[in-house]
Design an enzyme around this catalytic site. Structure first.
Site, mmCIF file in Angstrom:
data_model
loop_
_atom_site.group_PDB
_atom_site.id
_atom_site.type_symbol
_atom_site.label_atom_id
_atom_site.label_comp_id
_atom_site.label_asym_id
_atom_site.label_seq_id
_atom_site.Cartn_x
_atom_site.Cartn_y
_atom_site.Cartn_z
ATOM 1 N N ARG A 43 -16.308 -24.330 5.462
ATOM 2 C CA ARG A 43 -15.315 -25.329 5.025
ATOM 3 C C ARG A 43 -13.918 -24.747 5.220
ATOM 4 O O ARG A 43 -13.770 -23.548 5.448
ATOM 5 C CB ARG A 43 -15.525 -25.663 3.550
ATOM 6 C CG ARG A 43 -15.171 -24.476 2.646
ATOM 7 C CD ARG A 43 -15.274 -24.777 1.169
ATOM 8 N NE ARG A 43 -14.792 -23.671 0.365
ATOM 9 C CZ ARG A 43 -15.481 -22.582 0.054
ATOM 10 N NH1 ARG A 43 -16.704 -22.448 0.504
ATOM 11 N NH2 ARG A 43 -14.971 -21.609 -0.669
ATOM 12 N N GLU A 79 -29.800 -6.045 -2.945
ATOM 13 C CA GLU A 79 -28.906 -5.264 -2.080
ATOM 14 C C GLU A 79 -28.392 -4.035 -2.820
ATOM 15 O O GLU A 79 -28.348 -4.016 -4.048
ATOM 16 C CB GLU A 79 -27.674 -6.096 -1.684
ATOM 17 C CG GLU A 79 -27.906 -7.282 -0.807
ATOM 18 C CD GLU A 79 -26.608 -8.037 -0.524
ATOM 19 O OE1 GLU A 79 -26.575 -8.799 0.446
ATOM 20 O OE2 GLU A 79 -25.631 -7.874 -1.283
ATOM 21 N N HIS A 102 -15.362 -15.004 -10.288
ATOM 22 C CA HIS A 102 -15.552 -15.488 -8.924
ATOM 23 C C HIS A 102 -14.634 -16.647 -8.565
ATOM 24 O O HIS A 102 -14.859 -17.328 -7.581
ATOM 25 C CB HIS A 102 -17.023 -15.844 -8.673
ATOM 26 C CG HIS A 102 -17.925 -14.733 -9.073
ATOM 27 N ND1 HIS A 102 -17.955 -13.542 -8.389
ATOM 28 C CD2 HIS A 102 -18.758 -14.589 -10.133
ATOM 29 C CE1 HIS A 102 -18.794 -12.721 -9.008
ATOM 30 N NE2 HIS A 102 -19.284 -13.321 -10.053
ATOM 31 N N LYS A 154 -28.428 -17.216 1.940
ATOM 32 C CA LYS A 154 -27.882 -15.863 2.085
ATOM 33 C C LYS A 154 -28.830 -15.005 2.934
ATOM 34 O O LYS A 154 -28.393 -14.223 3.779
ATOM 35 C CB LYS A 154 -27.676 -15.228 0.719
ATOM 36 C CG LYS A 154 -26.409 -15.672 -0.019
ATOM 37 C CD LYS A 154 -26.187 -14.793 -1.251
ATOM 38 C CE LYS A 154 -24.804 -14.958 -1.865
ATOM 39 N NZ LYS A 154 -24.442 -16.345 -2.220
HETATM 40 C C1 MV4 Z 1 -21.690 -8.112 -4.109
HETATM 41 C C2 MV4 Z 1 -20.867 -7.206 -4.806
HETATM 42 C C3 MV4 Z 1 -21.153 -5.849 -4.692
HETATM 43 N N1 MV4 Z 1 -22.199 -5.425 -3.944
HETATM 44 N N2 MV4 Z 1 -22.728 -7.657 -3.363
HETATM 45 C C4 MV4 Z 1 -19.771 -12.087 -5.907
HETATM 46 C C5 MV4 Z 1 -20.119 -13.525 -5.624
HETATM 47 C C6 MV4 Z 1 -20.719 -13.531 -4.301
HETATM 48 N N3 MV4 Z 1 -19.755 -14.086 -3.372
HETATM 49 C C7 MV4 Z 1 -21.041 -12.118 -3.967
HETATM 50 N N4 MV4 Z 1 -20.341 -11.282 -4.927
HETATM 51 C C8 MV4 Z 1 -20.482 -9.938 -4.915
HETATM 52 N N5 MV4 Z 1 -21.475 -9.453 -4.175
HETATM 53 C C9 MV4 Z 1 -22.972 -6.340 -3.292
HETATM 54 N N6 MV4 Z 1 -24.012 -5.912 -2.562
HETATM 55 C C10 MV4 Z 1 -19.812 -7.705 -5.579
HETATM 56 C C11 MV4 Z 1 -19.637 -9.055 -5.657
HETATM 57 C C12 MV4 Z 1 -18.560 -9.520 -6.507
HETATM 58 C C13 MV4 Z 1 -17.463 -10.105 -5.959
HETATM 59 C C14 MV4 Z 1 -17.402 -10.287 -4.589
HETATM 60 C C15 MV4 Z 1 -16.274 -10.883 -4.062
HETATM 61 C C16 MV4 Z 1 -15.239 -11.307 -4.887
HETATM 62 C C17 MV4 Z 1 -15.319 -11.146 -6.244
HETATM 63 C C18 MV4 Z 1 -16.427 -10.537 -6.810
HETATM 64 C C19 MV4 Z 1 -16.519 -10.365 -8.179
HETATM 65 C C20 MV4 Z 1 -17.614 -9.799 -8.709
HETATM 66 C C21 MV4 Z 1 -18.663 -9.374 -7.872
#
Ligand code: MV4
Length: 492
Positions: free
Chosen positions: A293, A202, A237, A118
Site C-alpha cells: 500500500r 525467529e 507498533h 509472513k
Molecule cells: C521483530 C523484532 C525483533 N526481532 N522480529 C514488530 C511488528 C512487526 N512488524 C515485526 N516487529 C518486530 N519484529 C525479530 N526477529 C522486533 C519487532 C518490533 C518492531 C519492529 C519494527 C518497528 C517497531 C517494533 C517494535 C517492537 C518490536
C-alpha cells in the site's frame, strides 16, 4: 493526458484529501465516500461528488466493499484508490474491483495475498537472495521441532503470527522454559485475531532499527526505489516520527539495502507503490515484511525526491510506464514527519477524541502539513486518532529538526490533548538529535524521564496559551457585552 476520468477515494481524513489533490492536479474528477459522522468532513467537501456508505463503525461504512463498489459503478468511477488502512491491503477488495471491472490503484490481489503471509513472503525473499532473520523455514510444527530450531539459532527468539501484523500476538522468549507457553499464547491470538493460527519463530533482534525502502513498479517490468525511511520511533507498533534519509545510512549499506528491496519487489512481480520493511541490527539488515500500500509516511520520500508518489500510483494503474528511471531519482536534503494524533502522551497515549475549539496551522519555509481537520472538527472515537502529519524539510537534518521545532511552536490545537508536546520534546532530545534511535526508543527509562520533563514544560506552554486565549475570549466577550449595553441605552 487523462489517465482516468473519475477516481473514487475509498478512505477518509488526510489521506483522502492527499489522493484527491493528486487527482485534481491530473484533471481527474473525484468521488468521496463518507460515513454518517463524516458528512461534514473536509474530504467530502474537497471531492467533486460524495456518497454516504453507512454508519460510523468502519465495518458498516469504510469497509463496506459491496456498497463502495456500488458507488463506483453508479458514479462511473473507473478506478478506486484505497489510501492506507481500511481496505488498502484487503486482497478480497482488490479482487472485487478486478471482478467488477474497476481498476484497483495498487498491486494485484494475488500480490497482496502473497505478502499477507509472513512465512510465504520470507520464503520468496530468501529464494531471491534477500537477507531474512534466521528462524523456522515453515510454520512452527510440534514443540520439539520448535525447541530444536530455537536451540540452533539461540535465545532470545520471537514467535509471530504468519498472517499477523502490527506486532499483535508477538511473543519474545528468553529461554526454552518459556517456549511452550509462548507458542500456545501466540497460536490462540493468531487464530482469533487473524483467523490463521500459523506461527513462525525467529531469532529475536534486540533493539533493531526499522528501516524501510520505497519502491515503484509498473506493468512494463520497470522497478525503481526511492531511497529509505527510518521509522524506529514507534509506540505499540504505531509509528510516531519518520525521517528520510536514515541518519546512520552509509553508501554501501544503502546500495545493498535498496538492491534487496528491488529484488524483493521483483520476486513478487510487484506493480504500483510498495514498501519493503527491514530490521537493522548489528550492522546487518533483514527483510521483515512488504507493505502492499501507500504508507502514511510517503510524504517524506516525496519531500527528499520530489516525486509525487500518488500521481505515480494513478499513472501506473492506468498502464503508463514509470515517469522516472532510477538515474532520474535522486535524494536531496532531509525530511522529518511527526504524526500529530489526538492522544495524551502523558497518559499512556490514551486516545482523546473531542472537539477542536482553536486551530491554527504552521507554515513557512520547509513545512508541509497534511491535515484532515479544521476548527470545530470533532475527532471521532470510531477511527484512528490522527489529526495531521507535520513534515519539515531542509538541506540538512539539523535544519529539518530546527524547522520542526519552529513549526510545532506555531501549531495551535486546543480542545483535545495531542502528541505535539511529545514531538517538541523529541526534537530537543539529545539521542534523537544524534540519530541514536531504535524500535524501543520510547520505552527506555532515561528517554522517558527526559521526555517527561520536556513534555511538562510544553504542557505548561500550551496551558498558558489556552488561558491567554480564554482571557482573549473573555475580554472579547466582555467588550461585546459592554458594546451591547451601551447600544441598548437610550441616547441622552
Ligand atoms: C521483530 C523484532 C525483533 N526481532 N522480529 C514488530 C511488528 C512487526 N512488524 C515485526 N516487529 C518486530 N519484529 C525479530 N526477529 C522486533 C519487532 C518490533 C518492531 C519492529 C519494527 C518497528 C517497531 C517494533 C517494535 C517492537 C518490536
Amino acid at each position: 493526458m487523462t489517465f482516468f476520468e473519475k477516481v473514487l477515494v475509498a478512505n477518509r481524513g488526510e489521506i483522502a484529501i492527499r489522493v484527491m489533490r493528486a487527482c485534481r492536479e491530473m484533471g481527474i474528477e473525484t468521488v468521496a465516500i463518507y460515513s454518517d459522522p463524516d458528512r461534514n468532513a473536509l474530504h467530502v467537501s474537497y471531492a467533486d461528488e460524495a456518497f454516504p456508505v453507512g454508519e460510523a463503525p468502519p465495518a458498516k461504512s469504510y469497509l463496506n466493499i459491496d456498497r463502495i463498489i456500488d458507488v463506483a459503478r453508479k458514479t462511473g468511477a473507473e478506478a478506486i484508490h484505497p489510501g492506507y488502512g481500511f481496505l488498502a491491503e484487503n486482497a478480497g477488495f482488490a479482487r472485487a474491483c478486478e471482478e467488477n471491472g474497476v481498476t484497483f490503484i495498487g498491486p494485484t490481489s494475488r500480490t497482496i495475498r502473497a505478502m499477507g503471509s509472513k512465512i510465504g513472503a520470507k520464503q520468496m525473499m530468501q529464494a531471491a537472495g534477500v537477507p531474512v532473520v534466521p528462524g523456522t523455514p515453515e510454520g512452527i510444527g510440534n514443540l520439539d521441532d520448535a525447541k530444536g530450531i530455537a536451540a540452533e539459532i539461540g535465545y532470545p527468539v520471537i514467535v509471530k503470527a504468519s498472517a499477523g501484523g502490527g506486532g499483535i500476538g508477538m511473543q519474545i522468549v528468553e529461554d526454552e522454559a518459556g517456549l511452550a507457553d509462548a507458542i500456545e499464547g501466540a497460536r490462540r491470538i493468531a487464530g482469533s485475531a487473524f483467523g490463521d493460527p500459523t506461527l513462525l519463530l525467529e531469532k529475536y533482534l534486540v533493539k533493531p532499527r526499522h528501516v524501510e525502502v520505497q519502491i515503484l513498479g509498473d506493468e512494463h517490468g520497470h522497478m525503481v526505489h526511492l531511497y529509505e525511511r527510518e521509522c524506529s520511533i514507534q509506540r505499540r507498533h504505531q509509528k510516531l516520527v519518520e525521517e528520510s534519509p536514515c541518519p546512520i545510512m552509509t553508501e554501501d549499506l544503502r546500495e545493498r539495502m535498496t538492491a534487496s528491496a528491488i529484488a524483493a519487489a521483483k520476486a513478487c512481480n510487484y506493480v504500483n507503490a510498495g514498501t519493503v520493511e527491514f530490521l537493522y541490527a548489528g550492522g546487518e539488515y533483514y527483510f521483515m515484511e512488504m507493505n502492499t500500500r501507500l504508507q502514511v509516511e510517503h510524504t517524506i520520500t516525496e519531500l527528499v525526491t520530489g516525486v509525487d508518489l500518488v500521481r505515480q500510483q494513478i499513472a501506473t494503474a492506468a498502464g503508463e510506464p514509470l515517469e522516472y528511471s532510477q538515474d532520474e531519482i535522486s535524494l536531496r536534503g532531509h525530511a522529518i514527519e511527526c504524526r500529530i494524533n489526538a492522544e495524551d502522551p502523558l497518559n499512556n497515549f490514551q486516545a482523546t477524541p473531542g472537539k477542536i475549539v482553536r486551530y491554527r496551522s504552521p507554515g513557512g519555509p520547509g513545512v508541509r502539513l497534511d491535515s484532515g481537520v479544521h476548527m470545530g472538527y470533532a475527532i471521532s472515537p470510531y477511527y484512528d486518532s490522527m489529526i495531521a502529519k507535520l513534515c519539515t524539510y531542509g538541506l540538512s537534518r539539523i535544519t529539518a529538526i530546527e524547522r520542526m521545532r519552529r513549526a510545532i511552536s506555531e501549531y495551535v490545537i486546543l480542545g483535545v490533548q495531542t502528541t505535539l508536546p511529545l514531538h517538541f520534546a523529541l526534537m530537543h532530545n539529545r539521542h534523537f538529535i544524534e540519530g541514536d534511535t531504535h524500535t524501543h526508543f520510547l520505552t527506555e527509562e532515561h528517554i522517558q524521564r527526559s521526555l517527561l520533563r520536556a513534555l511538562r514544560e510544553e504542557e505548561a506552554r500550551m496551558q498558558t496559551l489556552a488561558s491567554s486565549l480564554r482571557q482573549t475570549k473573555e475580554v472579547a466577550a466582555i467588550s461585546a457585552a459592554v458594546g451591547t449595553y451601551i447600544r441598548s441605552k437610550p441616547r441622552e
